[in-house]
Design an enzyme around this catalytic site. Structure first.
Site, short mmCIF file in Angstrom:
data_model
loop_
_atom_site.label_atom_id
_atom_site.label_comp_id
_atom_site.label_asym_id
_atom_site.label_seq_id
_atom_site.Cartn_x
_atom_site.Cartn_y
_atom_site.Cartn_z
N GLN A 162 0.30 -40.50 -12.17
CA GLN A 162 -0.98 -40.12 -12.81
C GLN A 162 -1.56 -41.28 -13.62
O GLN A 162 -2.77 -41.46 -13.66
CB GLN A 162 -0.79 -38.88 -13.69
CG GLN A 162 -0.39 -37.64 -12.92
CD GLN A 162 -1.37 -37.33 -11.79
OE1 GLN A 162 -2.57 -37.28 -12.00
NE2 GLN A 162 -0.85 -37.12 -10.58
N HIS A 222 -0.59 -44.82 -22.45
CA HIS A 222 0.63 -44.31 -23.07
C HIS A 222 1.13 -43.11 -22.26
O HIS A 222 0.33 -42.23 -21.91
CB HIS A 222 0.35 -43.91 -24.52
CG HIS A 222 1.59 -43.48 -25.24
ND1 HIS A 222 2.52 -44.39 -25.72
CD2 HIS A 222 2.08 -42.25 -25.51
CE1 HIS A 222 3.52 -43.72 -26.28
NE2 HIS A 222 3.28 -42.43 -26.17
#
Ligand code: GAR
Length: 208
Positions: free
Chosen positions: A174, A110
């Protein structure tokens, strides 16, 4: 732990690509048994095909209920011996039927530091809220949306001149590092769940 992954996507599949790359580079000891999309146009399907991975497109039309669709998903994953399900931009809510078929064996990525900004367009929510730090989270999936025990997170600073798009792009970089890392931790089997906490090195997961 069973190292066969089933990856569920709905679109671009860049996180799927990061998982494929980590496996090919030997950084992740796993194999992908199947990539399933709920949308035929998902470009991630092409990434899987290029890597020689079986793909399946399961649209939700034709199923009487969410539960029926989820049963079909579970059947397809089980038929391929999947031990760990990785949601990678899979934009469908999962019913308890699915969650209970793979207890503590479904991961989701998420694009925010949960529990902040669950739901859709998390990067935009964080940017619009004006937070100074956002990031990405990989968590185990339970019955509640974006709420299961957190396996790993990476922080991303929000710059003054960021737009929602530039922030999303830096978070995505990331994500691509975080997801293979989190899968590696889970596949190690050397963890336990205490309350909401995912604890590393605190024992071995039952059934692994
Ligand atoms: C990723 O940013 C992922 O975190 C997000 O969808 C994108 C999929 O990109 N997932 C969610 O927002 C789930 N709530 P990808 O298809 O390129 O991996």
């Amino acid at each position: 732990m069973n190292r066969t992954l089933g990856v569920l996507i709905s679109g671009r599949g860049s996180n799927l690509q990061a998982i494929i790359d980590a496996i090919v580079q030997g950084a992740l000891d796993a194999c992908i048994g199947v990539v399933i999309s709920n949308r035929p146009e998902a470009t991630g399907l092409e990434r899987a095909r290029r890597a020689g991975i079986e793909t399946l497109c399961l649209g939700h039309r034709g199923y009487a209920s969410r539960e029926d669709y989820d049963r079909a998903l579970v059947g397809a994953l089980r038929a391929r011996g999947v031990g760990l399900v990785c949601l990678a931009g899979f934009m469908r809510l999962l019913s308890p039927v699915f969650v209970e078929a793979f207890p503590n064996a479904i991961l989701n990525i998420h694009p925010s530091l949960l529990p902040a900004f669950p739901g859709l367009e998390a990067q935009h929510q964080a940017w619009a809220h004006g937070v100074k730090i956002s990031g990405a989270t990989v968590h185990l999936v339970d019955r509640d949306l974006d709420a299961g025990p957190i396996v790993a997170q990476r922080a991303v600073p929000v710059m003054d001149d960021d737009t929602a798009d530039t922030l999303s792009a830096r978070i995505l970089e990331q994500e691509h590092l975080l997801y293979p890392e989190a899968i590696r931790l889970v596949l190690s089997g050397d963890w336990s769940i205490e309350g909401r906490r995912f604890r590393l090195g605190a024992g071995s997961v039952a059934g692994t």
